[in-house]
Write a protein that holds these residues in place. Structure first.
Motif, PDB file in Angstrom:
ATOM      1  N   THR A 187       0.818  -1.215   0.000  1.00 53.57           N
ATOM      2  CA  THR A 187       0.000   0.000   0.000  1.00 53.57           C
ATOM      3  C   THR A 187       0.846   1.258   0.000  1.00 53.57           C
ATOM      4  OG1 THR A 187      -0.219  -0.156   2.416  1.00 53.57           O
ATOM      5  CG2 THR A 187      -1.973  -1.108   1.080  1.00 53.57           C
ATOM      6  N   TYR A 188       1.973   1.253   0.724  1.00 53.11           N
ATOM      7  CA  TYR A 188       2.819   2.446   0.754  1.00 53.11           C
ATOM      8  C   TYR A 188       3.451   2.718  -0.605  1.00 53.11           C
ATOM      9  CZ  TYR A 188       2.485   3.096   5.817  1.00 53.11           C
ATOM     10  OH  TYR A 188       2.041   3.350   7.088  1.00 53.11           O
ATOM     11  N   VAL A 189       3.918   1.670  -1.269  1.00 55.01           N
ATOM     12  CA  VAL A 189       4.502   1.855  -2.603  1.00 55.01           C
ATOM     13  C   VAL A 189       3.446   2.375  -3.574  1.00 55.01           C
ATOM     14  CG1 VAL A 189       5.447   0.638  -4.609  1.00 55.01           C
ATOM     15  CG2 VAL A 189       6.363   0.182  -2.333  1.00 55.01           C
ATOM     16  N   ASN A 190       2.277   1.769  -3.544  1.00 54.79           N
ATOM     17  CA  ASN A 190       1.203   2.178  -4.454  1.00 54.79           C
ATOM     18  C   ASN A 190       0.777   3.621  -4.205  1.00 54.79           C
ATOM     19  OD1 ASN A 190      -0.928   2.308  -6.226  1.00 54.79           O
ATOM     20  ND2 ASN A 190      -1.981   0.508  -5.462  1.00 54.79           N
ATOM     21  N   SER A 191       0.588   3.979  -2.938  1.00 55.04           N
ATOM     22  CA  SER A 191       0.111   5.328  -2.637  1.00 55.04           C
ATOM     23  C   SER A 191       1.150   6.393  -2.992  1.00 55.04           C
ATOM     24  CB  SER A 191      -0.289   5.446  -1.161  1.00 55.04           C
ATOM     25  OG  SER A 191       0.828   5.232  -0.312  1.00 55.04           O
ATOM     26  N   LEU A 192       2.432   6.103  -2.736  1.00 54.09           N
ATOM     27  CA  LEU A 192       3.474   7.066  -3.078  1.00 54.09           C
ATOM     28  C   LEU A 192       3.586   7.228  -4.589  1.00 54.09           C
ATOM     29  CD1 LEU A 192       5.746   8.975  -2.372  1.00 54.09           C
ATOM     30  CD2 LEU A 192       7.283   7.010  -2.137  1.00 54.09           C
ATOM     31  N   PHE A 193       3.513   6.122  -5.317  1.00 53.51           N
ATOM     32  CA  PHE A 193       3.584   6.208  -6.777  1.00 53.51           C
ATOM     33  C   PHE A 193       2.397   7.002  -7.326  1.00 53.51           C
ATOM     34  CE2 PHE A 193       2.737   4.964 -11.089  1.00 53.51           C
ATOM     35  CZ  PHE A 193       3.986   4.907 -11.672  1.00 53.51           C
ATOM     36  N   SER A 194       1.204   6.689  -6.863  1.00 53.71           N
ATOM     37  CA  SER A 194      -0.005   7.341  -7.371  1.00 53.71           C
ATOM     38  C   SER A 194      -0.003   8.839  -7.079  1.00 53.71           C
ATOM     39  CB  SER A 194      -1.257   6.694  -6.757  1.00 53.71           C
ATOM     40  OG  SER A 194      -1.312   5.314  -7.050  1.00 53.71           O
ATOM     41  N   SER A 195       0.354   9.198  -5.848  1.00 52.80           N
ATOM     42  CA  SER A 195       0.366  10.620  -5.489  1.00 52.80           C
ATOM     43  C   SER A 195       1.464  11.364  -6.244  1.00 52.80           C
ATOM     44  CB  SER A 195       0.549  10.783  -3.977  1.00 52.80           C
ATOM     45  OG  SER A 195       1.749  10.174  -3.530  1.00 52.80           O
ATOM     46  N   SER A 196       2.606  10.706  -6.480  1.00 53.22           N
ATOM     47  CA  SER A 196       3.689  11.336  -7.242  1.00 53.22           C
ATOM     48  C   SER A 196       3.283  11.547  -8.695  1.00 53.22           C
ATOM     49  CB  SER A 196       4.951  10.466  -7.182  1.00 53.22           C
ATOM     50  OG  SER A 196       5.428  10.344  -5.858  1.00 53.22           O
ATOM     51  N   TYR A 197       2.529  10.612  -9.248  1.00 54.03           N
ATOM     52  CA  TYR A 197       2.045  10.737 -10.625  1.00 54.03           C
ATOM     53  C   TYR A 197       1.181  11.993 -10.762  1.00 54.03           C
ATOM     54  CZ  TYR A 197       0.167   9.192 -15.162  1.00 54.03           C
ATOM     55  OH  TYR A 197      -0.181   9.099 -16.498  1.00 54.03           O
ATOM     56  N   VAL A 198       0.296  12.201  -9.807  1.00 54.87           N
ATOM     57  CA  VAL A 198      -0.568  13.378  -9.838  1.00 54.87           C
ATOM     58  C   VAL A 198       0.248  14.646  -9.574  1.00 54.87           C
ATOM     59  CG1 VAL A 198      -2.498  14.535  -8.694  1.00 54.87           C
ATOM     60  CG2 VAL A 198      -2.615  12.072  -9.157  1.00 54.87           C
ATOM     61  N   TYR A 199       1.162  14.577  -8.607  1.00 56.60           N
ATOM     62  CA  TYR A 199       1.939  15.755  -8.206  1.00 56.60           C
ATOM     63  C   TYR A 199       2.815  16.274  -9.347  1.00 56.60           C
ATOM     64  CZ  TYR A 199       5.072  18.684  -5.416  1.00 56.60           C
ATOM     65  OH  TYR A 199       5.793  19.741  -4.910  1.00 56.60           O
ATOM     66  N   PHE A 200       3.418  15.354 -10.100  1.00 57.17           N
ATOM     67  CA  PHE A 200       4.345  15.754 -11.169  1.00 57.17           C
ATOM     68  C   PHE A 200       3.663  15.911 -12.525  1.00 57.17           C
ATOM     69  CE2 PHE A 200       7.444  13.526  -8.264  1.00 57.17           C
ATOM     70  CZ  PHE A 200       8.097  14.683  -7.865  1.00 57.17           C
ATOM     71  N   TRP A 201       2.367  15.694 -12.582  1.00 59.20           N
ATOM     72  CA  TRP A 201       1.632  15.763 -13.854  1.00 59.20           C
ATOM     73  C   TRP A 201       1.919  17.060 -14.612  1.00 59.20           C
ATOM     74  CZ3 TRP A 201      -1.664  12.873 -16.925  1.00 59.20           C
ATOM     75  CH2 TRP A 201      -2.433  13.573 -17.848  1.00 59.20           C
ATOM     76  N   LYS A 202       1.849  18.175 -13.926  1.00 63.12           N
ATOM     77  CA  LYS A 202       1.995  19.481 -14.580  1.00 63.12           C
ATOM     78  C   LYS A 202       3.384  19.693 -15.156  1.00 63.12           C
ATOM     79  CE  LYS A 202       3.055  21.824 -10.184  1.00 63.12           C
ATOM     80  NZ  LYS A 202       3.064  20.565  -9.407  1.00 63.12           N
ATOM     81  N   ASP A 203       4.394  18.983 -14.632  1.00 64.11           N
ATOM     82  CA  ASP A 203       5.751  19.133 -15.156  1.00 64.11           C
ATOM     83  C   ASP A 203       5.886  18.558 -16.559  1.00 64.11           C
ATOM     84  OD1 ASP A 203       6.424  20.295 -12.781  1.00 64.11           O
ATOM     85  OD2 ASP A 203       7.508  18.566 -11.975  1.00 64.11           O
ATOM     86  N   TYR A 204       5.004  17.626 -16.912  1.00 67.42           N
ATOM     87  CA  TYR A 204       5.126  16.945 -18.199  1.00 67.42           C
ATOM     88  C   TYR A 204       3.977  17.262 -19.155  1.00 67.42           C
ATOM     89  CZ  TYR A 204       8.806  14.512 -15.780  1.00 67.42           C
ATOM     90  OH  TYR A 204       9.952  14.245 -15.073  1.00 67.42           O
ATOM     91  N   PHE A 205       2.808  17.545 -18.601  1.00 66.93           N
ATOM     92  CA  PHE A 205       1.662  17.830 -19.461  1.00 66.93           C
ATOM     93  C   PHE A 205       1.316  19.326 -19.503  1.00 66.93           C
ATOM     94  CE2 PHE A 205       1.361  13.326 -19.091  1.00 66.93           C
ATOM     95  CZ  PHE A 205       0.757  12.908 -20.266  1.00 66.93           C
ATOM     96  N   LYS A 206       2.133  20.128 -18.804  1.00 69.73           N
ATOM     97  CA  LYS A 206       2.045  21.585 -18.883  1.00 69.73           C
ATOM     98  C   LYS A 206       0.615  22.085 -18.679  1.00 69.73           C
ATOM     99  CE  LYS A 206       6.402  21.426 -19.711  1.00 69.73           C
ATOM    100  NZ  LYS A 206       7.348  21.692 -18.608  1.00 69.73           N
ATOM    101  N   ASP A 207       0.012  22.601 -19.761  1.00 72.14           N
ATOM    102  CA  ASP A 207      -1.317  23.221 -19.646  1.00 72.14           C
ATOM    103  C   ASP A 207      -2.459  22.210 -19.783  1.00 72.14           C
ATOM    104  OD1 ASP A 207      -0.142  25.698 -19.311  1.00 72.14           O
ATOM    105  OD2 ASP A 207      -0.101  26.099 -21.464  1.00 72.14           O
ATOM    106  N   ALA A 208      -2.134  20.957 -20.036  1.00 71.81           N
ATOM    107  CA  ALA A 208      -3.179  19.936 -20.144  1.00 71.81           C
ATOM    108  C   ALA A 208      -3.659  19.568 -18.742  1.00 71.81           C
ATOM    109  CB  ALA A 208      -2.653  18.704 -20.877  1.00 71.81           C
ATOM    110  N   LYS A 209      -4.866  19.964 -18.420  1.00 73.16           N
ATOM    111  CA  LYS A 209      -5.395  19.782 -17.071  1.00 73.16           C
ATOM    112  C   LYS A 209      -5.702  18.312 -16.798  1.00 73.16           C
ATOM    113  CE  LYS A 209      -8.978  21.494 -13.937  1.00 73.16           C
ATOM    114  NZ  LYS A 209     -10.174  22.372 -13.810  1.00 73.16           N
TER     115      LYS A 209
END
Length: 309
Positions: free
Chosen positions: A121-143
């Motif tokens: 659960t810790y690995v999954n939750s950290l990965f999932s939250s990091s995916y959302v957190y870093f989204w804007k760094d790669y998709f820029k203006d794509a909400k």
């Protein structure tokens, strides 16, 4: 003497209050804890935590991922996975492709006393939250229209050969899926076929048939496609030289190599031997990956912070 007596009375009062608070913390409902169970993973086995995107075909369509491969999405997966490696030093190697990632913990790990639910659960939750957190760094203006979700599982492998075969299986799966997708989307985007027509055209074909379609109809040599698309991404900890100072920094290094052959395991023997990370030198013709530069920059900021303090 009076001071000592007062101190003794105060200490007795504090202990009494502490005991009272402990007793008061319990309740008649606490018996429900006896229903909780823990599964402890077998010792001396490689621990693999594999996370996999849930309904990612729909997620990628809703967010207009490029087909057959979206470099932004793959780099985001790698960034989220690197965050997991940064948190858990017991992970020796990770492998990712498409919407999945496998994290391999050392076989002698005692993390969370090898409690399966904690690790998973810790690995999954950290990965999932990091995916959302870093989204804007790669998709820029794509909400981000809605949060992605990932499932996870834990698998144990008792031998080094089992672990190698597992990773070989995932990389072979990457090749099979990417060759199909590359051919499928070439038929749709450049060949003018509908999705159902392209699917029918590829039904029953072998790898050599797909390679022939790409080469003869679209002048595409599949072997020239980017290695990340064909081989996936391997994450390892390595010592790399700072591009300016020349100092060694330990970073999470992305590699796009064939891990099925022995050469990979020979040059990265520290993984199976569970030793400290080795040194990696970049070829002068190859640009240092963005993921590594981010980590080096972070090291620089931390060192500057230490010096100023």
């Amino acid at each position: 003497m009076l001071l000592l007596k007062n101190f003794a009375n105060w200490k007795f009062t504090q202990v009494r209050r502490l005991k009272t608070s402990v007793v008061m913390a319990k309740s008649k409902f606490e018996y429900v804890r006896t229903f909780e169970t823990e599964e402890y993973l077998l010792p001396n086995c490689w621990i693999v935590v594999r996370i996999d995107g849930k309904s990612f075909h729909k997620f990628s369509s809703k967010h207009n991922f490029h087909k057959p491969n979206d470099l932004r999405a793959l780099n985001l997966m790698n960034r989220a996975a690197a965050a997991v490696l940064g948190e858990y030093k017991d992970i020796l190697i990770a492998y990712g492709q498409s919407d999945e990632y496998s994290f391999i913990f050392r076989k002698d790990s005692t993390l969370y006393n090898r409690r399966k639910s904690k690790i998973m659960t810790y690995v999954n939750s950290l990965f999932s939250s990091s995916y959302v957190y870093f989204w804007k760094d790669y998709f820029k203006d794509a909400k981000l229209k809605y949060p992605p979700s990932f499932d996870s599982r834990v698998i144990l492998y008792p031998t080094d050969e089992n672990l190698r075969d597992y990773l070989s299986w995932r990389q072979a799966d990457c090749h099979i899926n990417n060759l199909y997708n590359t051919t499928f989307w070439a038929l749709v985007q450049r060949g003018g076929l509908s999705n159902s027509e392209a699917e029918q055209r590829l039904s029953g074909t072998l790898s050599c048939d797909k390679n022939e379609i790409l080469f003869s109809e679209f002048n595409t040599n599949y072997n020239n496609e980017p290695m990340m698309y064909r081989k996936g991404t391997i994450l390892l900890r390595k010592k790399v030289k700072h591009p300016v100072t020349g100092k060694n920094n330990i970073v999470v290094l992305p590699l796009h190599q064939d891990l099925i052959r022995d050469e990979f395991w020979t040059s990265n023997c520290e993984v199976l031997e569970i030793k400290s990370c080795g040194v990696y030198e970049f070829d002068g013709k190859v640009n240092i990956p963005e993921l590594v530069l981010r980590q080096i920059h972070l090291h620089d900021k931390q060192e500057l912070g230490d010096e100023s303090s």
